[in-house]
Design an enzyme around this catalytic site. Sequence first.
Site, mmCIF file in Angstrom:
data_model
loop_
_atom_site.group_PDB
_atom_site.id
_atom_site.type_symbol
_atom_site.label_atom_id
_atom_site.label_comp_id
_atom_site.label_asym_id
_atom_site.label_seq_id
_atom_site.Cartn_x
_atom_site.Cartn_y
_atom_site.Cartn_z
ATOM 1 C CB SER A 199 -0.700 -1.354 -7.127
ATOM 2 O OG SER A 199 -0.088 -2.040 -6.064
ATOM 3 C CE LYS B 7 -1.437 -0.548 -3.242
ATOM 4 N NZ LYS B 7 -2.833 -0.907 -2.903
ATOM 5 C CG LEU B 8 6.413 3.098 -4.277
ATOM 6 C CD1 LEU B 8 7.717 3.649 -3.702
ATOM 7 C CD2 LEU B 8 6.611 2.602 -5.710
ATOM 8 C CE LYS B 9 0.478 -4.238 -3.103
ATOM 9 N NZ LYS B 9 -0.590 -4.411 -2.102
ATOM 10 C CG ASP C 212 -1.006 -1.918 0.303
ATOM 11 O OD1 ASP C 212 -1.130 -2.150 1.528
ATOM 12 O OD2 ASP C 212 -1.716 -2.467 -0.570
ATOM 13 C CG ASN D 282 -0.730 -5.977 1.105
ATOM 14 O OD1 ASN D 282 -0.030 -5.485 0.225
ATOM 15 N ND2 ASN D 282 -2.030 -6.102 0.980
ATOM 16 C CD GLU E 117 -3.716 -0.060 0.387
ATOM 17 O OE1 GLU E 117 -3.118 0.643 -0.450
ATOM 18 O OE2 GLU E 117 -4.450 -1.010 0.063
ATOM 19 C CG ASP F 127 -6.817 -3.376 1.298
ATOM 20 O OD1 ASP F 127 -7.921 -3.954 1.293
ATOM 21 O OD2 ASP F 127 -5.925 -3.663 0.471
ATOM 22 C CE LYS G 214 -7.717 -4.386 -2.490
ATOM 23 N NZ LYS G 214 -6.725 -5.125 -1.688
ATOM 24 N N GLY H 208 -7.728 -2.801 -5.929
ATOM 25 C CA GLY H 208 -7.708 -3.772 -7.026
ATOM 26 C C GLY H 208 -7.217 -5.122 -6.562
HETATM 27 O O1 SMG Z 1 -5.195 -4.743 -9.084
HETATM 28 O O2 SMG Z 1 -3.656 -3.284 -9.561
HETATM 29 C C1 SMG Z 1 -4.123 -4.168 -8.860
HETATM 30 C C2 SMG Z 1 -3.340 -4.582 -7.625
HETATM 31 C C3 SMG Z 1 -3.556 -3.611 -6.514
HETATM 32 O O3 SMG Z 1 -1.932 -3.679 -4.811
HETATM 33 C C4 SMG Z 1 -2.993 -4.088 -5.207
HETATM 34 N N1 SMG Z 1 -3.746 -4.970 -4.503
HETATM 35 O O4 SMG Z 1 -3.484 -4.957 -0.938
HETATM 36 O O5 SMG Z 1 -4.213 -3.483 -2.265
HETATM 37 C C5 SMG Z 1 -3.713 -4.589 -2.088
HETATM 38 C C6 SMG Z 1 -3.358 -5.519 -3.229
HETATM 39 C C7 SMG Z 1 -4.032 -6.855 -3.043
HETATM 40 C C8 SMG Z 1 -3.746 -7.855 -4.091
HETATM 41 S S1 SMG Z 1 -2.117 -8.324 -4.131
HETATM 42 C C9 SMG Z 1 -1.981 -9.773 -4.958
HETATM 43 MG MG MG Z 2 -3.885 -3.023 -0.015
#
Ligand code: SMG
Ligand code: MG
Length: 369
Positions: free
Chosen positions: A135, A161-163, A189, A191, A214, A239, A263, A291
């Site tokens: 990610s 995965k790109l935020k 993703d 969020n 996501e 998620d 998760k 994660g």
């Molecule tokens: O654990 O590699 C990892 C991070 C994966 O992007 C990740 N997690 O929304 O999926 C999600 C985020 C939540 C935690 S961000 C601080």
């Molecule tokens: Mg997520």
Amino acid sequence: MKISGVELRRLSMTLRSPFETSFGVVTERDILLVRVVTEEAEGWGECAAMSEPVYSSEHINGAQDVIRRFFLPRLAAAPHVTSALVAQILAPFKGHPIAKAAVEAAVLDAELRAAGTSFGDHLGAVRSWVPVGVSVGIMPSVAELVDTVGGYLDQGYRRIKLKIKPGWDVEPVRAVRERFGEAPLLQVDANTAYTLGDAQRLAALDPFDLLLIEQPLPEDDIGGHAALARLLHTPICLDESIVSARSAAEAIALGACRIVNIKPARVGGYLEARRVHDVCAANGVPVWCGGMLETGIGRAANVALAALPNFTLPGDISASERYFERDITEPFVLRDGGLDVPQGPGLGVTPDPVLLDEFTTATDWIDFR
Ligand code: SMG
Ligand code: MG
């Protein structure tokens, strides 16, 4: 199993690079480990809550408080404690799934270590190695992002995965596709950073052949995700919205998602996570393991979970060195774009006492005797 006591241990671990999402930046992981001590064995659970309630409503101080003040006295008073009973014993307390998951994981680990069974075998793993992804956070520039992605692809990660957030979505995705072509598995993703009014903006991602988008909308907006799904070609993956096997079944039935991020922390533990897996499998919905920037403790259990049959997409379970200079357990090392599932009893990894002490900021021992 008779619990003699529980240690709550706080650690502070600096990430190798800041991790930025639509809700903020993490530079330091403030971690809570739960260590359950019994006569036969001890077990570890990692609490995945963040320092601030910005991913979900939980945060690490709140998690420690609810565990200390409510969960542990209830466990100490229970006539009989097994991992399978933990959720039921703690059910009178509303919410706090991330805190509950940490306690259940520690009890489960103690139980499995005593029995000589691995997490993977207990959960139903069908693989001894799992392909994994990485990610990639929001970066100061697209050029930096492209460099970072290139580095991870060179290391062999099986998907990227790109935020994303409004203003950092189509441009970075286009740049990554232009630089690395159609081959890499790519997903994004958000969020919860968008609204249904952004549907057109999100539809602009359709030409880039993403595996999934996501959690574009708020966590309680299942109807909105179903409406958005009808406007996009890219499959929606949930998620934050998926908090239990029941909510997964509902979201699938309503057409809100075609893929689910599991998760364990978010759904209250590994046992509920397995039920989410089963519900999705029964509906033909693929899952992958999410994660929370875990140490080797949380990572070990996630890798084991990801070895279940319906985890058909690479998860956010990267190698230890993607996160930390030094992990507290034996490091997870990328092998052929994946990680080996630990085979030893329980988690199959143990924190190194010296490293553990080095990162520890506070400990609290709660005696059950
Ligand atoms: O654990 O590699 C990892 C991070 C994966 O992007 C990740 N997690 O929304 O999926 C999600 C985020 C939540 C935690 S961000 C601080
Ligand atoms: Mg997520």
